[in-house]
Design an enzyme around this catalytic site. Structure first.
Site, PDB file in Angstrom:
ATOM      1  CE1 TYR A   1     -21.683 -64.500  40.531  1.00 16.05           C
ATOM      2  CE2 TYR A   1     -22.157 -62.696  42.056  1.00 16.05           C
ATOM      3  CZ  TYR A   1     -22.588 -63.648  41.138  1.00 16.05           C
ATOM      4  OH  TYR A   1     -23.922 -63.746  40.831  1.00 16.05           O
TER       5      TYR A   1
ATOM      6  CG  ASN B   1     -20.352 -64.436  33.205  1.00 17.98           C
ATOM      7  OD1 ASN B   1     -21.592 -64.414  33.260  1.00 17.98           O
ATOM      8  ND2 ASN B   1     -19.582 -64.537  34.288  1.00 17.98           N
TER       9      ASN B   1
ATOM     10  CG  HIS C   1     -23.184 -68.680  34.161  1.00 25.51           C
ATOM     11  ND1 HIS C   1     -23.651 -67.404  33.952  1.00 25.51           N
ATOM     12  CD2 HIS C   1     -23.760 -69.458  33.220  1.00 25.51           C
ATOM     13  CE1 HIS C   1     -24.488 -67.416  32.931  1.00 25.51           C
ATOM     14  NE2 HIS C   1     -24.570 -68.656  32.459  1.00 25.51           N
TER      15      HIS C   1
ATOM     16  CD  GLU D   1     -25.152 -70.153  29.380  1.00 30.98           C
ATOM     17  OE1 GLU D   1     -25.641 -70.925  28.516  1.00 30.98           O
ATOM     18  OE2 GLU D   1     -25.794 -69.707  30.347  1.00 30.98           O
TER      19      GLU D   1
ATOM     20  NE  ARG E   1     -25.997 -67.684  42.882  1.00 33.87           N
ATOM     21  CZ  ARG E   1     -25.643 -66.478  42.400  1.00 33.87           C
ATOM     22  NH1 ARG E   1     -24.936 -66.420  41.276  1.00 33.87           N
ATOM     23  NH2 ARG E   1     -25.967 -65.385  43.033  1.00 33.87           N
TER      24      ARG E   1
ATOM     25  CB  ALA F   1     -28.650 -60.464  35.580  1.00 36.08           C
TER      26      ALA F   1
ATOM     27  N   PRO G   1     -23.383 -57.527  32.588  1.00 39.72           N
ATOM     28  CG  PRO G   1     -25.645 -57.724  33.031  1.00 39.72           C
ATOM     29  CD  PRO G   1     -24.617 -58.053  31.990  1.00 39.72           C
ATOM     30  CG  ASN G   2     -24.371 -55.956  38.074  1.00 43.58           C
ATOM     31  OD1 ASN G   2     -24.283 -54.771  38.374  1.00 43.58           O
ATOM     32  ND2 ASN G   2     -25.515 -56.527  37.771  1.00 43.58           N
TER      33      ASN G   2
ATOM     34  NE  ARG H   1     -22.704 -59.182  41.153  1.00 42.63           N
ATOM     35  CZ  ARG H   1     -23.070 -59.867  40.081  1.00 42.63           C
ATOM     36  NH1 ARG H   1     -22.187 -60.111  39.136  1.00 42.63           N
ATOM     37  NH2 ARG H   1     -24.289 -60.290  39.945  1.00 42.63           N
TER      38      ARG H   1
HETATM   39  C1  DQA Z   1     -23.234 -65.092  36.774  1.00 45.34           C
HETATM   40  C2  DQA Z   1     -24.521 -65.734  37.282  1.00 45.34           C
HETATM   41  C3  DQA Z   1     -25.716 -64.834  37.019  1.00 45.34           C
HETATM   42  O1  DQA Z   1     -26.899 -65.443  37.516  1.00 45.34           O
HETATM   43  C4  DQA Z   1     -25.537 -63.510  37.711  1.00 45.34           C
HETATM   44  O2  DQA Z   1     -26.618 -62.647  37.422  1.00 45.34           O
HETATM   45  C5  DQA Z   1     -24.238 -62.868  37.391  1.00 45.34           C
HETATM   46  C6  DQA Z   1     -23.042 -63.686  37.330  1.00 45.34           C
HETATM   47  C7  DQA Z   1     -21.991 -65.914  37.157  1.00 45.34           C
HETATM   48  O3  DQA Z   1     -20.937 -65.667  36.579  1.00 45.34           O
HETATM   49  O4  DQA Z   1     -22.065 -66.773  38.043  1.00 45.34           O
HETATM   50  O5  DQA Z   1     -24.146 -61.653  37.258  1.00 45.34           O
HETATM   51  O6  DQA Z   1     -23.286 -65.030  35.355  1.00 45.34           O
END
Ligand code: DQA
Length: 147
Positions: free
Chosen positions: A23, A74, A100, A98, A107, A77, A10-11, A18
């Site tokens: 990011y 990735n 990020h 995994e 954070r 959230a 998501p996102n 964003r």
């Molecule tokens: C994320 C870190 C997550 O905590 C966050 O909700 C994201 C992006 C990252 O790539 O740093 O959406 O996965």
């Protein structure tokens, strides 16, 4: 099979606009192109997918079994909330790296816990977009190296 899936949650479709201070300025299509190019250089077919929906991500992980050799994930959230994604990874028995972009441990505390980490072969975080090729490198190494 020499095929891996890069799956974004998501996102992450908003990459580039964003919170670029966290990011970065690279867009998702640009990230996906980098991943595909990295795959070509290393003899792997890289397929990319993204969804904002937890169930859709579960479906994509299920469909990866028998199609791909492993997944760079990735989960956004959902990393911090989703037992369903944890179980989907266990269910497919595919190796998952995994990933990020940000260093989730530097954070907010709610980002420190990952439901993906216990079922992943490892985690890469904090290196921005470079993390995608680092994660692919780790996955390809795990799968037996370059073809
Ligand atoms: C994320 C870190 C997550 O905590 C966050 O909700 C994201 C992006 C990252 O790539 O740093 O959406 O996965």
């Amino acid at each position: 099979m020499t095929s891996v899936l890069v799956l974004n949650g998501p996102n992450l479709n908003l990459l580039g606009t964003r919170q670029p201070e966290i990011y970065g300025a690279t867009t998702l299509p640009q990230v996906e192109e980098l991943c595909r190019e990295y795959g070509v250089k290393n003899g792997y077919d890289v397929t990319c997918a993204q969804s904002n929906h937890e169930g859709a991500l579960v479906d994509i992980i299920h469909a990866a079994k028998g199609t791909h050799d492993g997944i760079v994930l990735n989960a956004g959230a959902y990393t911090h909330t989703s037992i369903a994604l944890h179980d989907a990874i266990l269910g497919t028995e595919l190796p998952v790296v995994e990933l990020h972009l940000s260093n989730i441990h530097a954070r907010e505390t709610f980002r420190h816990h990952s439901y993906i980490a216990p079922v992943a072969i490892g985690m890469i975080c904090g290196f921005g977009v470079a993390g995608y090729t680092l994660a692919l490198d780790a996955l390809i190494g795990h799968l037996g190296g370059r073809t």
